[in-house]
Design a protein around this motif. Structure first.
Motif, PDB file in Angstrom:
ATOM      1  N   VAL A   1       0.346  -1.157   0.086  1.00 15.30           N
ATOM      2  CA  VAL A   1      -0.002  -0.115  -0.321  1.00 15.30           C
ATOM      3  C   VAL A   1       0.634   1.435  -0.074  1.00 15.30           C
ATOM      4  CG1 VAL A   1      -1.233   1.418   1.476  1.00 15.30           C
ATOM      5  CG2 VAL A   1      -2.059  -1.024   1.057  1.00 15.30           C
ATOM      6  N   ALA A   2       1.781   1.334   0.939  1.00 17.49           N
ATOM      7  CA  ALA A   2       3.017   2.106   0.883  1.00 17.49           C
ATOM      8  C   ALA A   2       3.445   2.542  -0.689  1.00 17.49           C
ATOM      9  CB  ALA A   2       3.885   1.963   2.043  1.00 17.49           C
ATOM     10  N   ALA A   3       3.843   1.557  -0.937  1.00 15.11           N
ATOM     11  CA  ALA A   3       4.526   1.211  -2.560  1.00 15.11           C
ATOM     12  C   ALA A   3       3.658   2.603  -2.957  1.00 15.11           C
ATOM     13  CB  ALA A   3       5.106   0.307  -2.818  1.00 15.11           C
ATOM     14  N   ALA A   4       2.534   2.313  -3.405  1.00 12.39           N
ATOM     15  CA  ALA A   4       1.773   2.613  -3.896  1.00 12.39           C
ATOM     16  C   ALA A   4       1.146   4.382  -3.909  1.00 12.39           C
ATOM     17  CB  ALA A   4      -0.100   2.179  -4.567  1.00 12.39           C
ATOM     18  N   VAL A   5       1.199   4.351  -2.545  1.00  8.59           N
ATOM     19  CA  VAL A   5       0.708   5.406  -2.125  1.00  8.59           C
ATOM     20  C   VAL A   5       2.319   6.764  -2.960  1.00  8.59           C
ATOM     21  CG1 VAL A   5       0.779   7.130  -0.697  1.00  8.59           C
ATOM     22  CG2 VAL A   5      -0.934   5.135   0.354  1.00  8.59           C
ATOM     23  N   ALA A   6       3.138   6.398  -2.533  1.00 11.91           N
ATOM     24  CA  ALA A   6       3.829   6.636  -2.829  1.00 11.91           C
ATOM     25  C   ALA A   6       4.641   7.295  -4.728  1.00 11.91           C
ATOM     26  CB  ALA A   6       5.942   6.063  -2.600  1.00 11.91           C
ATOM     27  N   GLU A   7       3.791   6.454  -5.106  1.00 10.40           N
ATOM     28  CA  GLU A   7       3.916   6.377  -6.707  1.00 10.40           C
ATOM     29  C   GLU A   7       2.937   7.388  -7.016  1.00 10.40           C
ATOM     30  OE1 GLU A   7       3.147   2.530  -8.687  1.00 10.40           O
ATOM     31  OE2 GLU A   7       4.358   1.468  -7.366  1.00 10.40           O
ATOM     32  N   LEU A   8       1.945   7.147  -6.633  1.00 11.78           N
ATOM     33  CA  LEU A   8       0.607   8.270  -6.321  1.00 11.78           C
ATOM     34  C   LEU A   8       1.276   9.918  -6.806  1.00 11.78           C
ATOM     35  CD1 LEU A   8      -2.793   7.182  -5.343  1.00 11.78           C
ATOM     36  CD2 LEU A   8      -1.427   6.373  -7.903  1.00 11.78           C
ATOM     37  N   GLY A   9       1.731  10.018  -5.372  1.00  9.53           N
ATOM     38  CA  GLY A   9       2.515  11.623  -4.886  1.00  9.53           C
ATOM     39  C   GLY A   9       1.174  11.903  -4.948  1.00  9.53           C
ATOM     40  N   SER A  10      -0.416  11.863  -4.123  1.00  7.26           N
ATOM     41  CA  SER A  10      -1.039  12.731  -4.358  1.00  7.26           C
ATOM     42  C   SER A  10      -1.777  12.569  -3.377  1.00  7.26           C
ATOM     43  CB  SER A  10      -2.430  12.807  -5.387  1.00  7.26           C
ATOM     44  OG  SER A  10      -2.982  10.762  -5.121  1.00  7.26           O
ATOM     45  N   VAL A  11      -1.146  11.503  -1.999  1.00  7.32           N
ATOM     46  CA  VAL A  11      -2.145  11.688  -0.919  1.00  7.32           C
ATOM     47  C   VAL A  11      -1.017  12.355   0.105  1.00  7.32           C
ATOM     48  CG1 VAL A  11      -2.335  10.256   1.101  1.00  7.32           C
ATOM     49  CG2 VAL A  11      -2.418   8.815  -1.287  1.00  7.32           C
ATOM     50  N   HIS A  12      -2.007  13.318   0.917  1.00 10.71           N
ATOM     51  CA  HIS A  12      -1.428  14.178   2.019  1.00 10.71           C
ATOM     52  C   HIS A  12      -1.595  13.815   3.035  1.00 10.71           C
ATOM     53  CE1 HIS A  12      -5.590  16.057   2.899  1.00 10.71           C
ATOM     54  NE2 HIS A  12      -6.123  16.003   1.327  1.00 10.71           N
ATOM     55  N   THR A  13      -2.782  12.689   3.400  1.00  5.27           N
ATOM     56  CA  THR A  13      -2.676  12.542   4.745  1.00  5.27           C
ATOM     57  C   THR A  13      -3.136  10.965   4.422  1.00  5.27           C
ATOM     58  OG1 THR A  13      -3.708  14.179   5.339  1.00  5.27           O
ATOM     59  CG2 THR A  13      -4.603  12.508   6.836  1.00  5.27           C
ATOM     60  N   VAL A  14      -2.203  10.173   5.438  1.00  4.44           N
ATOM     61  CA  VAL A  14      -2.624   8.827   6.255  1.00  4.44           C
ATOM     62  C   VAL A  14      -3.193   8.585   7.340  1.00  4.44           C
ATOM     63  CG1 VAL A  14      -1.117   6.535   6.943  1.00  4.44           C
ATOM     64  CG2 VAL A  14      -0.120   7.727   4.686  1.00  4.44           C
ATOM     65  N   VAL A  15      -4.193   7.854   7.514  1.00  5.23           N
ATOM     66  CA  VAL A  15      -5.208   7.753   8.839  1.00  5.23           C
ATOM     67  C   VAL A  15      -4.527   6.755   8.860  1.00  5.23           C
ATOM     68  CG1 VAL A  15      -7.283   8.931   9.537  1.00  5.23           C
ATOM     69  CG2 VAL A  15      -6.165   9.452   7.571  1.00  5.23           C
ATOM     70  N   VAL A  16      -4.415   6.488  10.520  1.00  2.55           N
ATOM     71  CA  VAL A  16      -4.216   4.985  10.861  1.00  2.55           C
ATOM     72  C   VAL A  16      -5.851   5.635  11.372  1.00  2.55           C
ATOM     73  CG1 VAL A  16      -3.450   3.585  13.001  1.00  2.55           C
ATOM     74  CG2 VAL A  16      -1.751   5.059  11.227  1.00  2.55           C
ATOM     75  N   GLU A  17      -6.200   4.108  11.582  1.00  2.00           N
ATOM     76  CA  GLU A  17      -7.364   3.349  12.018  1.00  2.00           C
ATOM     77  C   GLU A  17      -7.805   2.637  12.428  1.00  2.00           C
ATOM     78  OE1 GLU A  17     -12.349   4.438  11.317  1.00  2.00           O
ATOM     79  OE2 GLU A  17     -10.958   3.294   9.931  1.00  2.00           O
TER      80      GLU A  17
END
Length: 280
Positions: A225-241
């Protein structure tokens, strides 16, 4: 400090790390100030709130007092009766300094009906236009059923996303997406740059909320998931839940922090407990 001035981080900024308030809902209901202070002591600097119109003053005081910023809030925008109720949510977001308002849940029954999905997208687009006029971005958060429900041979969430105005954000709950039968990292890549936030959680990948765990202690492939987030470059907040857990919720929140930082490459916020050498 929540000054009522809010902003949406740029796509190029490193993501922030928040806790979804639902995770600590019991503690928050009992003593909001103490719950927010405890999050700050652990080392978190952001919180994603829900139910803000019911106790706005207390939440503003609690988050401000603990030094927590509020990047986003959850509110059932699609279920509100009228624009006056929407405006009340917008005013609460502004008071908290939140730049994004996310609808966290819409009726399970609609997601197998293409016309109902189209109507929901049209309504959210209209609300998003109202939000933009107030300096707010509007978004939608999924559970499992938007992915397990199909329109034709495609997950309903993806059909819904295609009908949303480009200004509407998606907050992808990666765990529920995986439970819903899709590969969460690949879903992120397909949805692309409209994904502005994610929910990061772990567990046994069942519908049993009590089987959820601290990040890194379950079956979820969080590094992918983190690798995909890094590829996107659009995610401004990762929310732990965590929706629930069989263990101690505060221990799970504590254990999730260093894992999330390392896996998503998020440095401690300036002034946080970890940044100043305090407990993590």
């Amino acid at each position: 400090m929540n000054s009522g001035v809010h902003s949406t981080p740029s796509d190029s900024a490193a993501p922030g790390l928040a806790v979804q308030a639902w995770t600590i809902r019991d503690a928050l209901a009992e003593d909001a100030a103490a719950a927010c202070a405890r999050l700050a002591e652990i080392g978190y600097s952001q919180i994603e709130l829900f139910g803000v119109t019911d106790r706005l003053d207390a939440l503003v005081a609690a988050t401000t007092g603990a030094g927590l910023s509020v990047p986003s809030i959850h509110a059932g925008l699609l279920s509100l009766p009228d624009d006056a109720a929407v405006a009340e949510v917008f005013a609460a977001a502004q008071a908290l300094g939140a730049g994004t308002v996310i609808d966290p849940f819409y009726s399970k029954e609609i997601w197998t009906d293409a016309d109902e999905v189209a109507a929901a997208a049209e309504r959210l687009n209209r609300i998003a236009a109202l939000g933009a006029a107030n300096g707010l971005q509007i978004g939608y958060h999924n559970h499992d059923f938007e992915l397990s429900s199909k329109l034709g041979d495609r997950p309903a969430l993806e059909v819904f996303a295609e009908q949303l105005d480009p200004q509407v954000a998606l907050e992808v709950d990666t765990y529920w997406a995986q439970v819903g039968g899709v590969d969460a990292p690949e879903l992120l890549r397909r949805l692309g740059a409209r994904v502005k936030l994610i929910h990061a959680k772990d567990g046994d990948l069942s519908l049993d909320n009590t089987a959820q765990t601290a990040l890194g202690h379950g079956r979820m492939d969080v590094p992918a998931v983190a690798a995909a987030v890094a590829e996107l470059g659009s995610v401004h907040t990762v929310v732990v839940e965590l929706d629930d857990t069989s263990g101690d919720i505060w221990q799970a929140v504590t254990d999730s922090l260093p894992y999330a930082r390392q896996t998503f490459g998020i440095a401690p916020a300036a002034g946080s407990a970890a940044a100043t050498g305090g407990a993590e």
